[in-house]
Design a protein around this motif. Sequence first.
Motif, PDB file in Angstrom:
ATOM      1  N   SER A  19       0.808  -1.226   0.000  1.00 23.02           N
ATOM      2  CA  SER A  19       0.000   0.000   0.000  1.00 23.02           C
ATOM      3  C   SER A  19       0.841   1.276   0.000  1.00 23.02           C
ATOM      4  N   ASN A  20       2.171   1.129  -0.005  1.00 18.75           N
ATOM      5  CA  ASN A  20       3.051   2.296  -0.121  1.00 18.75           C
ATOM      6  C   ASN A  20       4.432   1.838  -0.587  1.00 18.75           C
ATOM      7  N   GLY A  21       5.276   2.800  -0.879  1.00 19.14           N
ATOM      8  CA  GLY A  21       6.586   2.491  -1.423  1.00 19.14           C
ATOM      9  C   GLY A  21       7.498   1.718  -0.499  1.00 19.14           C
ATOM     10  N   MET A  22       7.427   2.000   0.800  1.00 18.07           N
ATOM     11  CA  MET A  22       8.270   1.266   1.759  1.00 18.07           C
ATOM     12  C   MET A  22       7.908  -0.215   1.744  1.00 18.07           C
ATOM     13  N   GLU A  23       6.605  -0.507   1.760  1.00 17.71           N
ATOM     14  CA  GLU A  23       6.155  -1.906   1.695  1.00 17.71           C
ATOM     15  C   GLU A  23       6.577  -2.541   0.372  1.00 17.71           C
ATOM     16  N   ALA A  24       6.510  -1.757  -0.703  1.00 18.22           N
ATOM     17  CA  ALA A  24       6.883  -2.266  -2.024  1.00 18.22           C
ATOM     18  C   ALA A  24       8.352  -2.687  -2.061  1.00 18.22           C
ATOM     19  N   LEU A  25       9.221  -1.834  -1.536  1.00 21.19           N
ATOM     20  CA  LEU A  25      10.648  -2.166  -1.536  1.00 21.19           C
ATOM     21  C   LEU A  25      10.937  -3.377  -0.658  1.00 21.19           C
ATOM     22  N   ALA A  26      10.253  -3.486   0.473  1.00 27.86           N
ATOM     23  CA  ALA A  26      10.430  -4.649   1.351  1.00 27.86           C
ATOM     24  C   ALA A  26       9.986  -5.924   0.632  1.00 27.86           C
ATOM     25  N   ALA A  27       8.862  -5.861  -0.065  1.00 27.76           N
ATOM     26  CA  ALA A  27       8.368  -7.025  -0.802  1.00 27.76           C
ATOM     27  C   ALA A  27       9.324  -7.380  -1.943  1.00 27.76           C
ATOM     28  N   TYR A  28       9.835  -6.355  -2.621  1.00 29.65           N
ATOM     29  CA  TYR A  28      10.802  -6.594  -3.690  1.00 29.65           C
ATOM     30  C   TYR A  28      12.023  -7.325  -3.133  1.00 29.65           C
ATOM     31  N   ARG A  29      12.544  -6.822  -2.046  1.00 30.51           N
ATOM     32  CA  ARG A  29      13.749  -7.416  -1.454  1.00 30.51           C
ATOM     33  C   ARG A  29      13.494  -8.829  -0.920  1.00 30.51           C
ATOM     34  N   ALA A  30      12.221  -9.145  -0.670  1.00 27.26           N
ATOM     35  CA  ALA A  30      11.849 -10.492  -0.211  1.00 27.26           C
ATOM     36  C   ALA A  30      11.586 -11.427  -1.391  1.00 27.26           C
ATOM     37  N   GLY A  31      11.827 -10.931  -2.620  1.00 25.17           N
ATOM     38  CA  GLY A  31      11.668 -11.763  -3.804  1.00 25.17           C
ATOM     39  C   GLY A  31      10.249 -11.849  -4.341  1.00 25.17           C
TER      40      GLY A  31
ATOM     41  N   GLU B   8      20.039   1.707  -6.321  1.00 24.19           N
ATOM     42  CA  GLU B   8      20.603   0.485  -5.751  1.00 24.19           C
ATOM     43  C   GLU B   8      20.874  -0.589  -6.802  1.00 24.19           C
ATOM     44  N   GLY B   9      20.567  -0.268  -8.068  1.00 23.92           N
ATOM     45  CA  GLY B   9      20.818  -1.237  -9.127  1.00 23.92           C
ATOM     46  C   GLY B   9      19.927  -2.455  -9.048  1.00 23.92           C
ATOM     47  N   LEU B  10      18.777  -2.293  -8.433  1.00 27.94           N
ATOM     48  CA  LEU B  10      17.869  -3.420  -8.289  1.00 27.94           C
ATOM     49  C   LEU B  10      17.198  -3.694  -9.632  1.00 27.94           C
ATOM     50  N   ASN B  11      16.966  -4.958  -9.904  1.00 30.93           N
ATOM     51  CA  ASN B  11      16.442  -5.369 -11.193  1.00 30.93           C
ATOM     52  C   ASN B  11      14.970  -5.763 -11.062  1.00 30.93           C
ATOM     53  N   CYS B  12      14.101  -4.937 -11.616  1.00 33.03           N
ATOM     54  CA  CYS B  12      12.676  -5.197 -11.522  1.00 33.03           C
ATOM     55  C   CYS B  12      11.996  -4.618 -12.761  1.00 33.03           C
ATOM     56  N   PHE B  13      11.017  -5.333 -13.292  1.00 30.27           N
ATOM     57  CA  PHE B  13      10.245  -4.896 -14.444  1.00 30.27           C
ATOM     58  C   PHE B  13       9.078  -4.068 -13.910  1.00 30.27           C
ATOM     59  N   VAL B  14       9.145  -2.748 -14.062  1.00 33.82           N
ATOM     60  CA  VAL B  14       8.142  -1.865 -13.459  1.00 33.82           C
ATOM     61  C   VAL B  14       7.242  -1.243 -14.529  1.00 33.82           C
ATOM     62  N   ILE B  15       5.938  -1.407 -14.320  1.00 31.80           N
ATOM     63  CA  ILE B  15       4.936  -0.725 -15.125  1.00 31.80           C
ATOM     64  C   ILE B  15       4.237   0.249 -14.181  1.00 31.80           C
ATOM     65  N   VAL B  16       4.301   1.528 -14.493  1.00 28.92           N
ATOM     66  CA  VAL B  16       3.630   2.537 -13.676  1.00 28.92           C
ATOM     67  C   VAL B  16       2.182   2.647 -14.146  1.00 28.92           C
ATOM     68  N   ILE B  17       1.274   2.616 -13.174  1.00 30.49           N
ATOM     69  CA  ILE B  17      -0.156   2.766 -13.453  1.00 30.49           C
ATOM     70  C   ILE B  17      -0.626   3.965 -12.648  1.00 30.49           C
ATOM     71  N   SER B  18      -0.995   5.039 -13.350  1.00 31.05           N
ATOM     72  CA  SER B  18      -1.310   6.276 -12.645  1.00 31.05           C
ATOM     73  C   SER B  18      -2.387   7.070 -13.358  1.00 31.05           C
ATOM     74  N   ALA B  19      -3.085   7.880 -12.582  1.00 29.69           N
ATOM     75  CA  ALA B  19      -4.059   8.817 -13.149  1.00 29.69           C
ATOM     76  C   ALA B  19      -3.359  10.089 -13.611  1.00 29.69           C
ATOM     77  N   ASP B  20      -2.115  10.284 -13.191  1.00 25.22           N
ATOM     78  CA  ASP B  20      -1.335  11.463 -13.577  1.00 25.22           C
ATOM     79  C   ASP B  20      -0.804  11.250 -14.988  1.00 25.22           C
ATOM     80  N   ILE B  21      -1.481  11.849 -15.968  1.00 27.60           N
ATOM     81  CA  ILE B  21      -1.119  11.592 -17.360  1.00 27.60           C
ATOM     82  C   ILE B  21      -0.316  12.727 -17.989  1.00 27.60           C
ATOM     83  N   GLN B  22       0.220  13.593 -17.162  1.00 29.10           N
ATOM     84  CA  GLN B  22       1.022  14.699 -17.687  1.00 29.10           C
ATOM     85  C   GLN B  22       2.275  14.148 -18.374  1.00 29.10           C
ATOM     86  N   PRO B  23       2.652  14.726 -19.511  1.00 25.94           N
ATOM     87  CA  PRO B  23       3.844  14.255 -20.224  1.00 25.94           C
ATOM     88  C   PRO B  23       5.096  14.227 -19.342  1.00 25.94           C
TER      89      PRO B  23
END
Length: 121
Positions: free
Chosen positions: A34-46, A72-87
């Motif tokens: 539900s936030n970036g800190m949790e996301a990074l922890a989950a990423y680091r947990a594989g 940190e050179g972490l390797n992850c395939f990230v797709i951003v999904i956002s309502a912010d459509i500004q160029p």
Amino acid sequence: MATPVLVVDDSTISRKMVIKALPAGWDVEISQASNGMEALAAYRAGKAEVMLLDLTMPVMDGYQVLETLKREGLNCFVIVISADIQPKARERVLSLGAVAFVQKPVKTEELTRILQEYGLL
């Protein structure tokens, strides 16, 4: 083997909508944050070979997640999904390493196209 997919959004409803939009038959193991800190922890947990990332969240936003992954050179395939459509938002996330920027609400067809383009489906 199932692909670890992490859905990151501070809105439970938005996370459910993203999960519902995942291509049928894609062998995945879904985790949520539900936030970036949790996301990074989950990423680091594989738990995030693929990350579907919102930008606007409390604690740590999507930009900060991308900056951390890049720094940190972490390797992850990230797709951003956002309502912010500004160029500028699109340019910034792509420069930080996201492979795609998708507007909310996400469509299955668009996710499928991106995943197929990168050989993940």
